[in-house]
Design an enzyme around this catalytic site. Structure first.
Site, PDB file in Angstrom:
ATOM      1  N   TYR A 161      21.740 -39.361 -13.953  1.00 41.89           N
ATOM      2  CA  TYR A 161      21.427 -38.280 -13.021  1.00 41.89           C
ATOM      3  C   TYR A 161      21.485 -36.920 -13.721  1.00 41.89           C
ATOM      4  O   TYR A 161      20.603 -36.072 -13.542  1.00 41.89           O
ATOM      5  CB  TYR A 161      22.419 -38.350 -11.861  1.00 41.89           C
ATOM      6  CG  TYR A 161      22.233 -37.335 -10.767  1.00 41.89           C
ATOM      7  CD1 TYR A 161      21.216 -37.478  -9.822  1.00 41.89           C
ATOM      8  CD2 TYR A 161      23.090 -36.240 -10.651  1.00 41.89           C
ATOM      9  CE1 TYR A 161      21.059 -36.550  -8.797  1.00 41.89           C
ATOM     10  CE2 TYR A 161      22.941 -35.315  -9.627  1.00 41.89           C
ATOM     11  CZ  TYR A 161      21.923 -35.473  -8.708  1.00 41.89           C
ATOM     12  OH  TYR A 161      21.770 -34.562  -7.695  1.00 41.89           O
ATOM     13  N   LYS A 165      18.355 -34.343 -14.157  1.00 43.16           N
ATOM     14  CA  LYS A 165      18.419 -33.010 -13.576  1.00 43.16           C
ATOM     15  C   LYS A 165      18.335 -31.922 -14.650  1.00 43.16           C
ATOM     16  O   LYS A 165      17.798 -30.831 -14.397  1.00 43.16           O
ATOM     17  CB  LYS A 165      19.697 -32.852 -12.754  1.00 43.16           C
ATOM     18  CG  LYS A 165      19.691 -33.654 -11.455  1.00 43.16           C
ATOM     19  CD  LYS A 165      18.528 -33.275 -10.555  1.00 43.16           C
ATOM     20  CE  LYS A 165      18.648 -33.846  -9.147  1.00 43.16           C
ATOM     21  NZ  LYS A 165      17.470 -33.513  -8.310  1.00 43.16           N
TER      22      LYS A 165
END
Length: 294
Positions: A161, A165
């Protein structure tokens, strides 16, 4: 005064959580909203709430990870509302695990939904806007991406993640630099709010719960939506290539990677000399923010 009158926006992952809040606030500010979500029933519920309040919205179930299918979201916006001004990339999922235990599938899912998902619909929208610009028509378009504090400083147990991001933040910088010539701005927001993903964790659900006493609901997703709606408006045409953070009543501008201390020997460093050079650099550098959870 509504600041998004006559603007058309596609919001991905708008069937719940932050996306649903964004859709409702955009609609309340006069925008026509394409509510994109693979969960058609959830998207329809958001559309029903918007239309019941007097707003304009339609459901779209395009798969944001499928390049060809995502074109249908752009086509629907133009066919239904006559134009497209804003793409708000909000959709996301989590597959949290410590890096040493992470599977290939958990890595690939995050990259598909977040990174590729930020590419597909936006690519088609940019083709549309660039075409208008080349025809000499005015373009006042917005790309709004969703990054995360995890991407800006890392997060223990979320290496997939965090990497995705971080990629979105870098993508935003490139989009801002490359697309200004066509009348397109690109900005990203790292939100902190009560969402489906945060309420799935008991400790976070308790911490972010809505207060019972009627006081300011710090973690309400609508707090973040206000910034995104402004970024989608014509008022924000001078702002591009920025990464904001938003939570509660706070808005901050991220101070991104920039060149720090430097040592220059004026010649090739011998491997044995590098240690002292790095020691000097680290002594002069501003310490990085700690990785979340460390």
């Amino acid at each position: 005064m509504a600041i998004c009158n006559d603007r058309v926006v596609i919001i991905t992952g708008a069937g719940g959580g932050l996306g649903a809040a964004h859709a409702k606030v955009f609609a309340a500010e006069g925008a026509s909203v394409v509510v994109n979500d693979i969960n058609e029933a959830a998207a329809q519920k958001v559309v029903d709430e918007i239309t019941a309040a007097g707003g304009k919205a339609v459901v779209n179930t395009s798969d944001i990870t499928n390049y060809d299918d995502s074109l249908n979201a752009v086509k629907q916006a133009i066919d239904t509302f006559g134009d497209l001004h804003i793409v708000l990339n909000n959709a996301g999922v989590n597959r949290d695990r410590m890096f040493a235990s992470m599977t290939e599938a958990e890595w690939d899912t995050i990259m598909a939904v977040h990174l590729k998902g930020h590419f597909c619909i936006t690519s088609h929208a940019v083709h549309y806007w660039r075409g208008k610009s080349k025809e000499g028509k005015p373009v006042d378009a917005r790309i709004i991406n969703t990054t995360s504090g995890a991407g800006l400083q890392g997060s223990i147990g979320q290496s997939n993640y965090a990497a995705a991001k971080a990629g979105i933040a870098a993508l935003t910088l490139n989009q801002g630099a490359e697309l200004a010539r066509y009348g397109i701005t690109a900005n990203a927001v790292a939100p902190a709010a009560r969402t489906n993903m945060t309420t799935a964790v008991e400790a976070m659900a308790t911490r972010m719960a809505k207060p019972d006493d009627g006081s300011f609901d710090f973690w309400a997703p609508e707090n973040v939506s206000s910034l995104l709606v402004w970024l989608g408006s014509s008022e924000s045409a001078h702002v591009t290539g920025c990464v904001f953070e938003a939570e509660g009543g706070k808005i901050s501008l991220a101070d991104g990677w920039r060149k720090g201390p430097e040592v220059d020997k004026g010649a090739r460093w011998e491997p044995a000399e590098v240690g002292e050079a790095v020691k000097t650099l680290m002594a002069e550098a501003v310490p990085a923010q700690k990785v979340y959870g460390s």
